[in-house]
Design a protein around this motif. Structure first.
Motif: not given
Length: 294
Positions: A249-253
């Motif tokens: 999954p994408r790294v959350l920001t």
């Protein structure tokens, strides 16, 4: 129950947040000491570590073993909980403890697991997982040093695999997220199955001899969803943002914050050492929600 294999400061931040939110809950961490020493400052009150730890590897059954050792250690504690949540150091809570407790108390299920069946019908639409779990692998004659899929023959026709794999119409194969939550009843049944019915683990280990198959995304899920004595909720209560075609999954920001908070998920993943800004925002949100709840 937390899995970790890196010297990341995120582990300490997660542990401190959980201890404050849940008023010193029992926490067990499986840290892979073969990879690195413990991150600084994580030996906190109420936090215990699996010893000896298992040497883990991405996509290998060792991650399942580490998870089971941690769950077992958690429920051996005198302060063993009614429910557990499987996390990594890349996870972080999105809702106050009150919401988590209310969900577990009122849901009428024993576990929250996101998984789907892998079967003959998915042979075309889900070829990767069909090859991983529902085939039977054996060495390719004359090519002991071959690489990748050239190293083995894969028997996939259901007329053959029904006799060579542990799966059947009465015991189906499932695939899904590694991360889930479950109560004591589900934990006991999970651990008992693993201890008393080794054929399923033997199948995953045999498949793994030739190529990594990510059993952490199938083994525990298959046990839980085949158990007719358990009630399973289909949402694992995790927020993740998947990039199409990526295994991670994408790294959350901070840009994900509105979607995270609107999701109803208990935890978000994944975060990394550059996620300080969004974690600070989550801390402020959790503190405000906690105070407003009285």
């Amino acid at each position: 129950m937390i899995l970790n294999h890196q010297p990341t400061p995120l582990l300490r931040r997660l542990l401190e947040r959980l201890r404050v939110m849940f008023d010193g809950p029992p926490i067990v961490c499986h840290h892979d000491f073969s990879k690195c020493g413990l991150p600084e400052g994580v030996r906190l009150p109420g936090v215990s570590f699996v010893s000896p730890s298992v040497q883990t590897g991405w996509g290998l059954f060792s991650i399942v073993e580490a998870s089971l050792l941690g769950i077992e250690a958690l429920f051996r504690r005198e302060d063993a909980p009614d429910w557990f949540v499987l996390l990594s150091a890349a996870d972080y809570p999105l809702v106050p403890a009150r919401v988590v407790r209310e969900t577990f108390a009122s849901a009428g299920v024993d576990a929250f697991v996101s998984a789907r069946e892998v079967n003959q019908a998915s042979r075309r639409t889900d070829r990767l997982n069909y090859r991983r779990y529902l085939t039977y692998r054996l060495p390719r004659p004359g090519l002991p040093q071959a690489e990748g899929e050239a190293r083995f023959l894969s028997l996939s026709h259901p007329w053959l695999t029904r006799w060579l794999t542990p799966f059947s119409g009465d015991f189906r194969c499932y695939f899904g997220s590694q991360w889930f939550s479950a109560n004591r009843h589900a934990a006991e049944r999970l651990l008992r199955f693993h201890r008393e019915r080794p054929a399923l683990a033997a199948h995953y280990l045999r498949q793994e001899r030739f190529r990594s198959i990510c059993p952490d995304e199938s083994y525990l899920q298959t046990i839980l969803l085949n158990d007719r004595g358990l009630r399973i909720g289909a949402d694992n209560l995790r927020y993740m943002d998947w990039e199409p075609g990526s295994p991670h999954p994408r790294v959350l920001t901070a840009a994900h914050l509105p979607a995270m908070l609107a999701s109803g998920a208990h935890f978000g993943r994944k975060f990394d050492t550059g996620s300080g800004a969004v974690l600070d925002l989550l801390d402020r949100h959790l503190d405000a929600r906690g105070h407003s709840a009285g």
